[in-house]
Write a protein that holds these residues in place. Structure first.
Motif, PDB file in Angstrom:
ATOM      1  N   GLY A 240       0.870  -1.154   0.027  1.00 39.42           N
ATOM      2  CA  GLY A 240       0.028  -0.017   0.259  1.00 39.42           C
ATOM      3  C   GLY A 240       0.691   1.202  -0.003  1.00 39.42           C
ATOM      4  O   GLY A 240       2.156   1.230  -0.663  1.00 39.42           O
ATOM      5  N   PRO A 241       0.412   2.207   0.497  1.00 41.29           N
ATOM      6  CA  PRO A 241      -0.907   2.254   1.518  1.00 41.29           C
ATOM      7  C   PRO A 241      -1.943   2.278   0.969  1.00 41.29           C
ATOM      8  O   PRO A 241      -3.165   2.122   1.577  1.00 41.29           O
ATOM      9  N   ASP A 242      -2.537   2.346  -0.398  1.00 38.73           N
ATOM     10  CA  ASP A 242      -3.650   2.478  -1.098  1.00 38.73           C
ATOM     11  C   ASP A 242      -3.980   1.191  -1.453  1.00 38.73           C
ATOM     12  O   ASP A 242      -3.533   0.528  -2.193  1.00 38.73           O
ATOM     13  N   PHE A 243      -5.268   0.925  -0.957  1.00 40.71           N
ATOM     14  CA  PHE A 243      -6.102  -0.171  -1.225  1.00 40.71           C
ATOM     15  C   PHE A 243      -7.468  -0.019  -1.775  1.00 40.71           C
ATOM     16  O   PHE A 243      -7.929   0.921  -1.473  1.00 40.71           O
ATOM     17  N   ASP A 244      -7.982  -1.123  -2.324  1.00 37.24           N
ATOM     18  CA  ASP A 244      -9.370  -1.156  -2.781  1.00 37.24           C
ATOM     19  C   ASP A 244     -10.304  -1.152  -1.662  1.00 37.24           C
ATOM     20  O   ASP A 244     -10.415  -2.077  -0.887  1.00 37.24           O
ATOM     21  N   ALA A 245     -11.179   0.104  -1.378  1.00 36.46           N
ATOM     22  CA  ALA A 245     -11.646   0.231  -0.219  1.00 36.46           C
ATOM     23  C   ALA A 245     -12.970  -0.494  -0.120  1.00 36.46           C
ATOM     24  O   ALA A 245     -13.310  -0.762   1.188  1.00 36.46           O
ATOM     25  N   HIS A 246     -13.575  -1.096  -0.982  1.00 36.77           N
ATOM     26  CA  HIS A 246     -14.410  -1.930  -0.903  1.00 36.77           C
ATOM     27  C   HIS A 246     -14.135  -3.100  -0.576  1.00 36.77           C
ATOM     28  O   HIS A 246     -15.018  -4.096  -0.353  1.00 36.77           O
ATOM     29  N   LYS A 247     -13.028  -3.526  -0.453  1.00 39.56           N
ATOM     30  CA  LYS A 247     -12.331  -4.973  -0.125  1.00 39.56           C
ATOM     31  C   LYS A 247     -11.527  -5.053   1.598  1.00 39.56           C
ATOM     32  O   LYS A 247     -11.336  -6.123   1.749  1.00 39.56           O
ATOM     33  N   ILE A 248     -11.424  -4.108   1.756  1.00 38.81           N
ATOM     34  CA  ILE A 248     -10.729  -3.761   3.110  1.00 38.81           C
ATOM     35  C   ILE A 248     -11.629  -4.064   4.383  1.00 38.81           C
ATOM     36  O   ILE A 248     -12.737  -3.905   4.603  1.00 38.81           O
ATOM     37  N   ASP A 249     -11.149  -5.101   5.089  1.00 36.46           N
ATOM     38  CA  ASP A 249     -11.867  -5.270   6.386  1.00 36.46           C
ATOM     39  C   ASP A 249     -11.622  -4.261   7.439  1.00 36.46           C
ATOM     40  O   ASP A 249     -10.513  -4.259   8.246  1.00 36.46           O
ATOM     41  N   PHE A 250     -12.267  -3.068   7.324  1.00 39.98           N
ATOM     42  CA  PHE A 250     -11.948  -1.932   8.195  1.00 39.98           C
ATOM     43  C   PHE A 250     -12.239  -2.375   9.689  1.00 39.98           C
ATOM     44  O   PHE A 250     -11.667  -1.884  10.555  1.00 39.98           O
ATOM     45  N   ASP A 251     -13.196  -3.242  10.150  1.00 38.83           N
ATOM     46  CA  ASP A 251     -13.552  -3.655  11.482  1.00 38.83           C
ATOM     47  C   ASP A 251     -12.238  -4.210  12.026  1.00 38.83           C
ATOM     48  O   ASP A 251     -11.738  -3.850  13.148  1.00 38.83           O
ATOM     49  N   GLU A 252     -11.471  -4.893  11.348  1.00 35.01           N
ATOM     50  CA  GLU A 252     -10.407  -5.646  11.824  1.00 35.01           C
ATOM     51  C   GLU A 252      -9.223  -4.585  12.208  1.00 35.01           C
ATOM     52  O   GLU A 252      -8.507  -4.550  13.227  1.00 35.01           O
ATOM     53  N   VAL A 253      -8.970  -3.578  11.312  1.00 32.04           N
ATOM     54  CA  VAL A 253      -8.069  -2.755  11.592  1.00 32.04           C
ATOM     55  C   VAL A 253      -8.330  -1.592  12.525  1.00 32.04           C
ATOM     56  O   VAL A 253      -7.362  -1.508  13.351  1.00 32.04           O
ATOM     57  N   ILE A 254      -9.514  -1.432  12.659  1.00 35.49           N
ATOM     58  CA  ILE A 254      -9.923  -0.388  13.737  1.00 35.49           C
ATOM     59  C   ILE A 254      -9.913  -1.094  14.992  1.00 35.49           C
ATOM     60  O   ILE A 254      -9.454  -0.619  16.130  1.00 35.49           O
TER      61      ILE A 254
END
Length: 280
Positions: A240-254
Motif C-alpha cells: 500500500g498504503p492505497d487499497f481497494d476500499a470496498h475490499k478492506i476489512d475495516f472492522d479488523e483494522v479499527i
C-alpha cells in the motif's frame, strides 16, 4: 549527517508542518508515499506521509500531530536542528491516471497527504473535487494550497464553524447525484474512510483508501501493518498504503488500532510516572 529542518510552522493546535532538506528522498518521491524518521539515536521509527515536495530545492514537507512521545520530541525541534534518520520514499504511489472526474476526501490530518494526491490527479488532466473535513474550523489548514491543487474545494466541519456543517460523505453524495464520479480516494481516520467506502460501493464508484495502520519497520518484515483486503493479507508499508476500499476489512483494522492506542496510552503514563519518581 542528519536532515536539517528548514522551516517549522504550527498549522493548528498540536499539528505541525516541517520542511526538511532531503534531496535524495525527494528525487524519487511520488504522491501517496511516505517516509520513516527517527528524531534521535534513541528514537522510535515514526512513519509520516509525504505532504509536499520541491524537487528543484530538494525539500520535503511533512505534517504531523504531536500526540505521542516521539512526535512530541519532533515538535520540540526548531529550524536549524537535524533529524538523525529519514528513510524513503516508501510504499506504492497513488495510482495516478486520467480517470475523468476524481473525488478526494480528506479527514482531519488527511488533508496533508491528500494535497499532493489531488495535485497529481489535476496535473494528469482530471476534474478534481477536494473535500476537506474536520471537527471545527481550528483544525482546517492549507486552504489556499488546496484550492490550487483541485478544480473545486469543499470544506466541512462537524459543528458548522467553517464551510458546510456535516461530513464529507454528504458532499460526495450530492456530487454523485449530479454527475458521474469515476474514482474516489479517502485519506484520514479509519471510520471516515469506511463511511466513504460504504457510500461509493452502492454507487459503483471505484474507491481507494490510504491506510495508516500500526507500522514499525516499513519493509513488510514486522507484519504490524497487515490489512485484510479481499480475504488476503496485505502489508500497508509495501503493498500500500492505497487499497481497494470496498475490499478492506475495516472492522479488523479499527479493532487492532484501538488496542494499540490503549497500550500506547499506558506506556506514556508509565513513562511520566517514572520521570516523576526520578525527579523525587
Amino acid at each position: 549527517m542528519g536532515y536539517k529542518i528548514l522551516s517549522k510552522k504550527e498549522l493548528c493546535p498540536n499539528q505541525y508542518e516541517l520542511v526538511i532538506d532531503a534531496p535524495y528522498v525527494v528525487r524519487n518521491a511520488k504522491a501517496g508515499q511516505f517516509v520513516i524518521l527517527r528524531v534521535d539515536e534513541e528514537g522510535e521509527r515514526v512513519p509520516l506521509t509525504i505532504a509536499d515536495i520541491d524537487e528543484k530545492k530538494g525539500e520535503l514537507t511533512i505534517v504531523y500531530m504531536a500526540v505521542g512521545y516521539s512526535t512530541k520530541k519532533l515538535a520540540n525541534l526548531e529550524v536549524g536542528d537535524e533529524i538523525v534518520d529519514l528513510v524513503g520514499p516508501l510504499g506504492q504511489p497513488t495510482h495516478i491516471k486520467n480517470y475523468g472526474t476524481v473525488a478526494c476526501l480528506a479527514g482531519g490530518y488527511g488533508a496533508a497527504p491528500c494535497y499532493l494526491i489531488a495535485k497529481a490527479f489535476k496535473d494528469a488532466g482530471n476534474k478534481v473535487y477536494m473535500i476537506m473535513g474536520a471537527r471545527n474550523k481550528d483544525l482546517i489548514f492549507w486552504q489556499d494550497k488546496m484550492k490550487n491543487a483541485c478544480t473545486e474545494l469543499f470544506i466541512t466541519t462537524d459543528d458548522g464553524s467553517l464551510g458546510i456543517k456535516g461530513f464529507g460523505t454528504q458532499v460526495l453524495e450530492e456530487i454523485m447525484a449530479k454527475e458521474k464520479v469515476d474514482y474516489a480516494i479517502a485519506v484520514g481516520p479509519m471510520p471516515m474512510m469506511r463511511a466513504v467506502a460504504n457510500l461509493t460501493r452502492d454507487k459503483g464508484v471505484y474507491t481507494e483508501a490510504s491506510m495508516n495502520p500500526i507500522m514499525v519497520d516499513g519493509t513488510g518484515m514486522c507484519g504490524a501493518c497487515r490489512v485484510t483486503v479481499g480475504g488476503e493479507v496485505k502489508f500497508a508499508c509495501v503493498d500500500g498504503p492505497d487499497f481497494d476500499a470496498h475490499k478492506i476489512d475495516f472492522d479488523e483494522v479499527i479493532n487492532r488500532t484501538r488496542i494499540y492506542k490503549e497500550q500506547e496510552k499506558h506506556r506514556d503514563e508509565n513513562c511520566n510516572l517514572l520521570k516523576q519518581v526520578v525527579k523525587e
